[in-house]
Scaffold this active site. Sequence first.
Site, PDB file in Angstrom:
ATOM      1  N   GLU A  64      -7.146 -77.346  -1.385  1.00 53.17           N
ATOM      2  CA  GLU A  64      -8.005 -76.755  -2.536  1.00 53.17           C
ATOM      3  C   GLU A  64      -7.752 -77.413  -3.602  1.00 53.17           C
ATOM      4  O   GLU A  64      -6.841 -78.079  -3.881  1.00 53.17           O
ATOM      5  CB  GLU A  64      -7.493 -75.375  -2.815  1.00 53.17           C
ATOM      6  CG  GLU A  64      -5.972 -75.175  -3.035  1.00 53.17           C
ATOM      7  CD  GLU A  64      -5.729 -73.557  -3.634  1.00 53.17           C
ATOM      8  OE1 GLU A  64      -6.572 -72.974  -4.176  1.00 53.17           O
ATOM      9  OE2 GLU A  64      -4.702 -73.352  -3.419  1.00 53.17           O
TER      10      GLU A  64
ATOM     11  N   LYS B 262     -13.645 -68.855  -2.468  1.00 56.28           N
ATOM     12  CA  LYS B 262     -12.560 -67.897  -2.383  1.00 56.28           C
ATOM     13  C   LYS B 262     -12.968 -66.534  -2.591  1.00 56.28           C
ATOM     14  O   LYS B 262     -13.438 -66.270  -3.742  1.00 56.28           O
ATOM     15  CB  LYS B 262     -10.999 -68.465  -2.966  1.00 56.28           C
ATOM     16  CG  LYS B 262     -10.000 -67.728  -2.725  1.00 56.28           C
ATOM     17  CD  LYS B 262      -8.745 -68.372  -3.540  1.00 56.28           C
ATOM     18  CE  LYS B 262      -7.603 -67.598  -2.862  1.00 56.28           C
ATOM     19  NZ  LYS B 262      -6.271 -68.282  -3.761  1.00 56.28           N
TER      20      LYS B 262
ATOM     21  N   CYS C 225      -5.950 -70.956   0.140  1.00 60.08           N
ATOM     22  CA  CYS C 225      -4.542 -70.622  -0.322  1.00 60.08           C
ATOM     23  C   CYS C 225      -3.982 -69.376   0.402  1.00 60.08           C
ATOM     24  O   CYS C 225      -4.201 -69.309   1.767  1.00 60.08           O
ATOM     25  CB  CYS C 225      -4.508 -70.395  -1.536  1.00 60.08           C
ATOM     26  SG  CYS C 225      -2.979 -70.257  -2.459  1.00 60.08           S
TER      27      CYS C 225
END
Length: 507
Positions: free
Chosen positions: A260, A317, A366
């Site tokens: 990321e 995300k 994440c």
Amino acid sequence: MRRGAPSPGWVWWRHPALALVAGALHTASFAPSPAWWLQPLALAWLFLACDGARPRRAALTGALFGVGWLASGLWWLYISMHDFGHLNPVVSALAVLALALFLSTYYAIALGVAARWTTGASATRRALAFAGLWLAAELARASFLTGFPWIASGYAHTQGPLAALAPYVGVYGIAAVSALGAAALALRHWRLLGAMALAIGAAQFLPADFTRSTGTLAVSLVQPNIPQDQKFDRDRFDQNFDQLVALIESSRGQIVITPESVLPVPLAFLAEDHTARLNRGAAVRPLLLGTFLGNSTDGFVNSLAGLGIPGGYDYGKRHLLPFGEYVPPGFHWFVTAMRIPMDDQASGTHQRALAFAGQRLRPLICYEDLFGEDVVASVLDGGVSGDAAATMFVNASNLAWFGPRMVQDQHLQFSRMRALEFQRPVVRATNTGATAHVDHHGQVLARLPADTAGVLEVTVEGRTGTTPYARWLAAAGLWPLWVLAALGVLPVLWRGRRAGSTLSGRT
């Protein structure tokens, strides 16, 4: 004294201060430690320390246990705040302690309620109530205020006999089973322990494969190893970019995946010559690039951008990290003090998998892989806008904020649990570690050493099919587990109500 009755009085080993030590031992059951058995042993001590105690004393013990567990398990947050956020060391330590104390309130309430409701109850009912309330506390921590279930107790069992339950009941169901076994052990309730041992032993022979192969995909996982204090340094941008491109060009897989935010500026702001270099590489080998998409009006989204992929693809995300990616009301001063780049982001809008080379890759950025309930629709055909199910998970993370110790192994353990629950392989591309390949049975097949730059070349077997856990989680969310928690407590409440009615009648 009747069998299973609480021990009278207080002895030194039941002192609440020892709950801090027991909580730290609870942390020692998680990765990188292989000692999963410490988790139920720590809970057994907690049950003994609270069984028969006054509610306030039990609540205090539960809170201190939680602080010992979560402060020792989340200490690496200090690194992000002090080393990279440049906060005062005392303030940083107090912030970690405050978070641990806040999260511990769930367990304080659970233990206080257990002490209040189970006085005079049978050993079986006390054990069931403990397991039910422990499960409720875990679910509350995972759900309220967007949830923060890091090192939830069930994650200790990605290895050991309870791992066989993952495709049936998931991480929180495992937590409930472990809590029930811990209470039974503490009570020396041999019948209940025997029944549980038989059930867990039988679970080892239950069907273990609910998915089937969809073929293989060669994947290159890039680990640039850019120090966090250099990642957003403008003077080092070109050097870091050259290193990233060199790793991408050295890759041999059918698709390349980066961590990321490996590109620390929004893709739209990248210089034309840098964009051209990425596109030339992606023309040879398609690329999922960690960057930011969006604009200053609508907000920027932590994303994986598909380059060189026919038809294009991007994923943003969706489950944002409090304080790191969105700022809760009233806390802008704290985040401003830490000077976190891109600290207030927008959320992604879809969870469609990337169809590529006969596989379907579901990105998770994440800590999104802590929330199986958020991604379960992706593993069911038709679950996301009628699309076919994902055949593998792709996690892109940057844990350089938190140092190399403990946090990398913990996060890898969470990926292993998702693999067990849904029987999908997980590939992880991280900045400094743990870049790894996990198969659909939760086994780590390959991993790059931490704090080294390189590319992990893996051949991943995609899977299709649905586990029992995925089926009921998609249909009802976490509600069946809330019901299970209530069923553990209701017998005690019903007994108390009947006892109250009887006493009133006699009076």
